[in-house]
Design a protein around this motif. Structure first.
Motif, PDB file in Angstrom:
ATOM      1  N   ARG A 127      -8.055   1.055   9.982  1.00  0.00           N
ATOM      2  CA  ARG A 127      -7.573   2.321  10.551  1.00  0.00           C
ATOM      3  C   ARG A 127      -7.539   3.408   9.482  1.00  0.00           C
ATOM      4  NH1 ARG A 127      -4.752   2.441  15.616  1.00  0.00           N
ATOM      5  NH2 ARG A 127      -4.485   0.389  16.561  1.00  0.00           N
ATOM      6  N   ARG A 128      -7.055   3.037   8.284  1.00  0.00           N
ATOM      7  CA  ARG A 128      -7.017   4.027   7.198  1.00  0.00           C
ATOM      8  C   ARG A 128      -8.421   4.453   6.795  1.00  0.00           C
ATOM      9  NH1 ARG A 128      -2.683   0.571   4.884  1.00  0.00           N
ATOM     10  NH2 ARG A 128      -4.195  -0.418   3.515  1.00  0.00           N
ATOM     11  N   GLY A 182      -2.086   3.616   8.322  1.00  0.00           N
ATOM     12  CA  GLY A 182      -2.970   2.809   9.158  1.00  0.00           C
ATOM     13  C   GLY A 182      -2.215   2.014  10.215  1.00  0.00           C
ATOM     14  N   SER A 188      -0.223   2.804  19.794  1.00  0.00           N
ATOM     15  CA  SER A 188       0.776   2.533  20.818  1.00  0.00           C
ATOM     16  C   SER A 188       2.123   3.082  20.368  1.00  0.00           C
ATOM     17  CB  SER A 188       0.846   1.040  21.135  1.00  0.00           C
ATOM     18  OG  SER A 188       1.177   0.316  19.985  1.00  0.00           O
ATOM     19  N   PHE A 199      -2.309  -1.753  26.124  1.00  0.00           N
ATOM     20  CA  PHE A 199      -1.294  -0.890  25.534  1.00  0.00           C
ATOM     21  C   PHE A 199      -1.143  -1.083  24.035  1.00  0.00           C
ATOM     22  CE2 PHE A 199       0.290  -0.952  29.990  1.00  0.00           C
ATOM     23  CZ  PHE A 199       0.088   0.403  30.227  1.00  0.00           C
ATOM     24  N   HIS A 200      -1.660  -2.186  23.531  1.00  0.00           N
ATOM     25  CA  HIS A 200      -1.605  -2.400  22.090  1.00  0.00           C
ATOM     26  C   HIS A 200      -3.004  -2.675  21.555  1.00  0.00           C
ATOM     27  CE1 HIS A 200       2.773  -2.332  21.892  1.00  0.00           C
ATOM     28  NE2 HIS A 200       2.707  -2.889  23.089  1.00  0.00           N
ATOM     29  N   PRO A 201      -3.799  -1.612  21.486  1.00  0.00           N
ATOM     30  CA  PRO A 201      -5.193  -1.803  21.082  1.00  0.00           C
ATOM     31  C   PRO A 201      -5.314  -2.328  19.657  1.00  0.00           C
ATOM     32  CG  PRO A 201      -4.689   0.532  21.455  1.00  0.00           C
ATOM     33  CD  PRO A 201      -3.442  -0.220  21.727  1.00  0.00           C
ATOM     34  N   ARG A 222     -11.360   1.898  -1.115  1.00  0.00           N
ATOM     35  CA  ARG A 222     -10.509   3.032  -1.467  1.00  0.00           C
ATOM     36  C   ARG A 222      -9.118   2.909  -0.819  1.00  0.00           C
ATOM     37  NH1 ARG A 222     -13.467   7.882   0.343  1.00  0.00           N
ATOM     38  NH2 ARG A 222     -15.207   6.922  -0.756  1.00  0.00           N
ATOM     39  N   VAL A 223      -9.036   2.258   0.332  1.00  0.00           N
ATOM     40  CA  VAL A 223      -7.757   2.199   1.042  1.00  0.00           C
ATOM     41  C   VAL A 223      -7.209   0.767   1.166  1.00  0.00           C
ATOM     42  CG1 VAL A 223      -8.148   4.315   2.350  1.00  0.00           C
ATOM     43  CG2 VAL A 223      -8.917   2.118   3.284  1.00  0.00           C
ATOM     44  N   ASP A 276      -0.363 -12.161   8.773  1.00  0.00           N
ATOM     45  CA  ASP A 276      -0.158 -10.986   7.919  1.00  0.00           C
ATOM     46  C   ASP A 276      -1.502 -10.391   7.501  1.00  0.00           C
ATOM     47  OD1 ASP A 276       2.617 -11.133   7.944  1.00  0.00           O
ATOM     48  OD2 ASP A 276       2.723 -12.383   6.154  1.00  0.00           O
ATOM     49  N   TYR A 322       0.855  -1.180   0.000  1.00  0.00           N
ATOM     50  CA  TYR A 322       0.000   0.000   0.000  1.00  0.00           C
ATOM     51  C   TYR A 322       0.900   1.243   0.000  1.00  0.00           C
ATOM     52  CZ  TYR A 322      -3.830   3.125   1.024  1.00  0.00           C
ATOM     53  OH  TYR A 322      -4.765   4.125   0.946  1.00  0.00           O
ATOM     54  N   ARG A 363      -2.995  -8.318  10.268  1.00  0.00           N
ATOM     55  CA  ARG A 363      -2.323  -7.004  10.323  1.00  0.00           C
ATOM     56  C   ARG A 363      -2.783  -6.113   9.182  1.00  0.00           C
ATOM     57  NH1 ARG A 363       2.183  -9.725  12.755  1.00  0.00           N
ATOM     58  NH2 ARG A 363       2.526 -10.895  10.861  1.00  0.00           N
ATOM     59  N   GLU A 396     -18.724   0.712  16.123  1.00  0.00           N
ATOM     60  CA  GLU A 396     -19.399   1.509  17.144  1.00  0.00           C
ATOM     61  C   GLU A 396     -20.840   1.772  16.726  1.00  0.00           C
ATOM     62  OE1 GLU A 396     -16.556   4.636  17.412  1.00  0.00           O
ATOM     63  OE2 GLU A 396     -15.251   3.427  18.713  1.00  0.00           O
ATOM     64  N   PHE A 436     -12.140  -1.037  19.497  1.00  0.00           N
ATOM     65  CA  PHE A 436     -10.787  -1.533  19.747  1.00  0.00           C
ATOM     66  C   PHE A 436     -10.734  -2.333  21.045  1.00  0.00           C
ATOM     67  CE2 PHE A 436      -9.800   1.769  16.716  1.00  0.00           C
ATOM     68  CZ  PHE A 436      -8.697   1.270  16.044  1.00  0.00           C
ATOM     69  N   PRO A 496      -5.145  -2.529  -0.087  1.00  0.00           N
ATOM     70  CA  PRO A 496      -4.008  -2.765  -0.988  1.00  0.00           C
ATOM     71  C   PRO A 496      -4.455  -3.625  -2.168  1.00  0.00           C
ATOM     72  CG  PRO A 496      -3.863  -4.220   0.903  1.00  0.00           C
ATOM     73  CD  PRO A 496      -5.054  -3.340   1.143  1.00  0.00           C
ATOM     74  N   TYR A 497      -3.666  -3.614  -3.236  1.00  0.00           N
ATOM     75  CA  TYR A 497      -3.967  -4.480  -4.363  1.00  0.00           C
ATOM     76  C   TYR A 497      -3.884  -5.932  -3.876  1.00  0.00           C
ATOM     77  CZ  TYR A 497      -3.628  -6.909  -8.772  1.00  0.00           C
ATOM     78  OH  TYR A 497      -3.856  -7.767  -9.814  1.00  0.00           O
ATOM     79  N   GLU A 556      -6.156  -4.782   9.885  1.00  0.00           N
ATOM     80  CA  GLU A 556      -6.091  -3.792  10.948  1.00  0.00           C
ATOM     81  C   GLU A 556      -5.743  -2.418  10.365  1.00  0.00           C
ATOM     82  OE1 GLU A 556      -3.519  -4.868  14.207  1.00  0.00           O
ATOM     83  OE2 GLU A 556      -3.342  -2.774  14.811  1.00  0.00           O
ATOM     84  N   ARG A 557      -4.777  -2.438   9.436  1.00  0.00           N
ATOM     85  CA  ARG A 557      -4.350  -1.166   8.831  1.00  0.00           C
ATOM     86  C   ARG A 557      -5.406  -0.629   7.873  1.00  0.00           C
ATOM     87  NH1 ARG A 557       1.632  -3.759   8.372  1.00  0.00           N
ATOM     88  NH2 ARG A 557       1.990  -3.652  10.623  1.00  0.00           N
TER      89      ARG A 557
END
Lengths: 570, 194
Positions: free
Chosen positions: B31-32, A279, A313, B43-45, B83-84, B21, A22, B24, B71, B39, B86-87, B27-28
């Motif tokens: 978030r994007r 992200g 974090s 400490f690592h939400p 839109r966000v 992978d 990305y 992860r 939510e 969440f 990855p290919y 998750e990204r």
């Protein structure tokens, strides 16, 4: 994805070769200066390298240039590529090297030298610069460019120091040359006129380049987001470059001078832009010594008030435990699992010699915090083989650790011991590196005196031996690198791939006396990296060396005033 | 409590990423996409997710499922995610469910294997029988490419996620044990719901 499906299906880590991250931008090559950035280690290591990411970003920000990437293929992939006669392909367009103008290596570690040859060979290029006509131009930057002798025959020119400005000057020079000439030698002459560029055979000396203002330097705000887990798998913001603590063994401490800080506003802007564009759920604030960042309190407030509430974090490597309030640790939470501390030596005398300004009192203060906060484990780093070291210094490590363990029984102590490798451009560049046998004896002594409940691990002394030869080696060493590579060495930094036997044999076959690189040197002895001027005078380094032998400490020059090392005035 | 049930394709390069992978990666993506997910604490939400059973590395998924705890429901999810993304990830459909029960409701998958190679049909059937399999569909066709003849094979097998059924990787091993093959495509074309 540029390699055939069937090929990737048969390798252990196919995700390292798929690309298509990305934020990847595929550019039309028409009319552009086309650069391949090569990292001589795995994808997972290379993609974690900030310098690599910065240079990639700078080139791709230009309208008249593009950068694509290759990494060293793991041995299974290399074997398949050879068997199927497929060259190494870039991750972006899937093209081979002959479609490009420049092949630029980022070399930060000596134990990657053999992988440089793998990459050149799999690209279909002759290993020796003298046997390559025309393009691509092969250049190299990164820490190893400051002591390049052993790899000089493989590389056309070296870029020494910060690359932010240099890379643009190289591309500009290339563009101008291409308009008027096809003669590679003319290109090399033009490049040699750039400050910070060393062209073997043309340049006499080279002076390290550095940027003066981090806030004005370009920084990747839309970094690639790897599809597979990499070593440092998070957003990264460099908060400070350089360190003035003056630890005499520390290569980075001398190479990255002077200290330059990024403003808090800039840190905030970069963090939020990177987090938004990637992200990532974690940001790492990078520096050699985070505790010395002037506005650490402001940074702590930003973390607490803005990052944590938005479910991000934080990790802060090289943060001393004594400098911050409890609140900050609570905010970052990281510490519980990743707490580290590096006294480096076991006695105050030896810590003074290496100028590691930590006292026994500091160590126990740290342990007190660790204990009070209820943290479960701490990792402690030590070195053996330091200059002037005696048995009592080794026993000092054991006594110190045993003492800690008896006072804090509940805390797990994980101890990592490495062998000191004297590095060029540091005050210890003249010192002797201990032999494999001495190292093994010292480890035996330490282990025999250590409380059995303390977990200890140590680096293979043979790996440090090779590192010592490659870091202080001269141009003769290059022949052994070729021999060893032909005999099959790859990924020497990876313990399961490292083979000292092959290296030993290769040095012998080339009549190279390895002890000549490891022995003590005098001020009058020529050193293979003398032609590289890091801005710090040789007299200063020698004086530091002499001071160290008498156990004289130096405080941080940012706190007590200038010692005239030379870098700021240069 | 509301969950977005995401139907998506995992294809091309992303066939080669592991399930960890993939987690992860999602998750990204969320978030994007900034779509207001819930969440976890600590400490690592992490976003609260639940995935359909993992695909083996190398397999594409034509219709994979993922529940995302939100939510509140919103209608522009599909566009915001695509839109966000990855290919290699593409969302086909999203609907809302009250309960996230992917763990129990998904009972199996239909897998397709495509390869080039002179595969002996009898030996293949024998191998599949030895794995205890009964339901499969096999076909082959002659391909000519620059004067070279290839046999293109396609095998579809139903595999349930329960004891007695092999993993798709076992089927790959069977095919490779019969003769040399060049893999073209491995995929899970459908998830079977209870």
């Amino acid at each position: 994805m540029n390699y055939p499906f069937d090929l990737l299906y048969r390798v252990k880590k196919p995700a390292s070769y798929i690309g298509d991250e990305y934020n990847l931008v595929k550019k039309d090559p028409e009319g552009k200066v086309k650069v391949v950035l090569a990292f001589p280690d795995t994808y997972e290591v290379g993609m974690s390298n900030l310098g690599f990411s910065i240079i990639y970003h700078i080139i791709n920000s230009r309208e008249d240039a593009l950068a694509e990437r290759i990494f060293a293929p793991w041995v299974d992939m290399e074997e398949l590529l050879r068997r199927r006669k497929i060259p190494l392909l870039t991750l972006e367009s899937g093209k081979s090297i002959n479609e490009f103008d420049i092949l630029a290596f980022s070399i930060s570690y000596e134990l990657n030298y053999s992988n440089i040859l793998t990459i050149l060979d799999l690209c279909g290029l002759p290993l020796l610069s003298s046997e390559r006509d025309g393009l691509p131009l092969v250049i190299a930057g990164g820490q190893c460019a400051s002591r390049p002798a052993p790899i000089i025959p493989f590389i056309d020119c070296f870029a020494v120091g910060d690359g932010e400005e240099l890379i643009n000057e190289i591309i500009d020079t290339f563009k101008e040359w291409r308009l008027n000439s096809k003669d590679k030698n003319e290109l090399l002459i033009a490049l040699s006129k750039i400050s910070g560029i060393y062209v073997p055979g043309i340049s006499k000396t080279v002076k390290k380049r550095f940027i003066r203002d981090l806030d004005k330097a370009p920084y990747p705000t839309k970094p690639l987001v790897p599809n597979t887990e990499i070593i440092h798998d998070r957003a990264v913001v460099e908060i400070m470059r350089g360190c003035t603590r003056g630890c005499r063994f520390c290569e980075a401490g001398f190479l990255y001078r002077p200290v330059r800080e990024r403003s808090l506003d800039n840190i905030k802007r970069l963090s939020s832009e990177i987090l938004r564009s990637t992200g990532y759920g974690e940001v790492g604030f990078l520096s050699l010594s985070a505790s010395d960042y002037s506005n650490l309190e402001g940074l702590a407030r930003y973390i607490k008030e803005e990052l944590i509430p938005s479910y991000v974090s934080v990790s802060i490597p090289s943060l001393r435990i004594d400098t911050l309030s409890r609140e900050f640790y609570e905010a970052i939470g990281e510490v519980k699992r990743g707490l580290t501390f590096a006294p480096e030596a076991g006695t105050q005398r030896l810590r003074d010699v290496i100028n590691k300004n930590i006292t026994e009192e500091d160590i126990f203060k740290t342990m007190e915090i660790v204990s009070k906060e209820g943290w479960e484990a701490i990792k402690l780093y030590f070195m053996i083989g330091l200059p002037t070291e005696q048995d009592e210094d080794i026993l000092g490590i054991a006594n110190l650790l045993n003492d800690i363990k008896s006072r804090y029984k509940k805390i797990d102590l994980n101890v990592s011991v490495s062998l000191f490798v004297p590095k060029p451009h540091t005050p210890f560049q003249w010192t002797r590196q201990i032999t494999q046998e001495e190292a093994e004896e010292k480890i035996r002594l330490l282990k025999s005196k250590l409380n059995r409940k303390i977990n200890i691990s140590w680096h293979d002394p043979k790996v440090s031996l090779l590192e010592g030869i490659l870091t202080r080696g001269d141009i003769d060493v290059s022949r052994a690198i070729i021999t060893a590579w032909r005999k099959g060495v790859r990924f020497d930094a990876w313990t399961d791939k490292f083979s000292w036997d092959i290296w030993k044999e290769s040095f012998r076959e080339n009549n190279i006396d390895i002890s000549s690189y490891l022995k003590e040197k005098n001020l009058s002895d020529p050193l293979p990296w003398d032609f590289v001027d890091t801005g710090i005078s040789k007299e200063f380094l020698w004086n530091e060396y002499q001071l160290s032998l008498s156990g004289f400490k130096r405080e941080d020059c940012r706190k007590v005033g200038c010692y005239n090392c030379g870098v700021c005035s240069g | 409590m509301v969950f977005a049930r995401v139907e998506y394709r995992k294809f091309g390069p992303l066939a080669f990423i592991s399930h960890l992978d993939l987690i992860r990666c999602w998750e990204r993506i969320v978030r994007r996409a900034d779509i207001g997910v819930s969440f976890t604490e600590g400490f690592h939400p992490r976003p609260k997710f639940s995935f359909s059973p993992p695909l083996p590395v190398g397999f594409e998924g034509e219709r994979e499922l993922l529940d995302i705890r939100l939510e509140k429901p919103r209608l522009d999810l599909k566009d915001r995610i695509n839109r966000v993304a990855p290919y290699g990830i593409y969302v086909n459909n999203i609907f809302f469910v009250q309960n996230s029960d992917l763990g129990e409701s998904i009972i199996g998958g239909l897998y397709n294997f495509q390869w080039l190679g002179d595969t002996d049909r009898t030996k293949l059937e024998e191998g599949l029988k030895n794995l205890g399999l009964k339901d499969w569909l096999y076909s082959s066709e002659q391909l000519t490419q620059v004067g070279i003849f290839h046999l293109k094979n396609s095998l579809s097998v139903l595999l349930l996620f329960e004891k007695g059924y092999p993993s798709p990787k076992k089927v790959v091993e069977i095919i490779e044990s019969i003769g040399e093959v060049i893999w073209l495509k491995l995929s899970r074309i459908q998830l079977l719901e209870r």
